[in-house]
Design a protein around this motif. Sequence first.
Motif: not given
Length: 232
Positions: A122-144
């Motif tokens: 979960m913590e790794a997924a949370l960090r990935a979601r934070e990194r995806a904030a700088g990417e496009d909407d599709a990447a951010f939704v995937d991380a979420d």
Amino acid sequence: MPLGALRRSPLVDQAVQHLREQITEGHWPVGTRLPGENALAKTLVVGRSTVREALRALAGAGLVRARQGSGVFVIAAEPAEDWPARLRRAAITDVYEVRMMVETQAARLAAARRTDEDVAAMEAALRARERAAGEDDAAFVDADIALHAAVVAAAGNPVLTDLFAEFAPALREGLIDMVGLLELRGHDRNPGHDAHTALVAAVRDGDAAAAGDLLQAELEQTLARLHGKPGA
């Protein structure tokens, strides 16, 4: 379309396709008794086991039904719609309401059952979601979605995990559209960061009530946006 010999593998898939075409194209109307296994095997030039597997697949699709002592009969002209197909054509609000019920309980279970490996995921997924904030909407939704999937997995219930996996494709499509249409990331490239951080902390700390409440509030807010409610 007449039946004919099958020449390529996998034979079962081809047998299913040929037999299904006989039904859906009206050659074997509803109520028709299918030829016996021996006759079908001879016509298709396959073994009886292949025919048996094909008939089982057709029964699973809701096209035929075996009647003990009588044979196999056509019961529908079109295959029953499977669950993924039903989800694909469902309104995203309907999918989200069910998601909310499933995930809220999953978060409570996760808080009670999480392992060290679950917390790390979960913590790794949370960090990935934070990194995806700088990417496009599709990447951010995937991380979420990946973060939510990690919380569901921490519940330790494979049925819940599989159920969420069935929802994920429909959720992804609907959320990407929503993020773009409502410009949810126009002012904040990482919306919901605080709520997701708190959710992971609640699960990690074993606070089932807080985990369920946090996820319920977050999903209700998104559902309100999907319904177009003011102030959401």
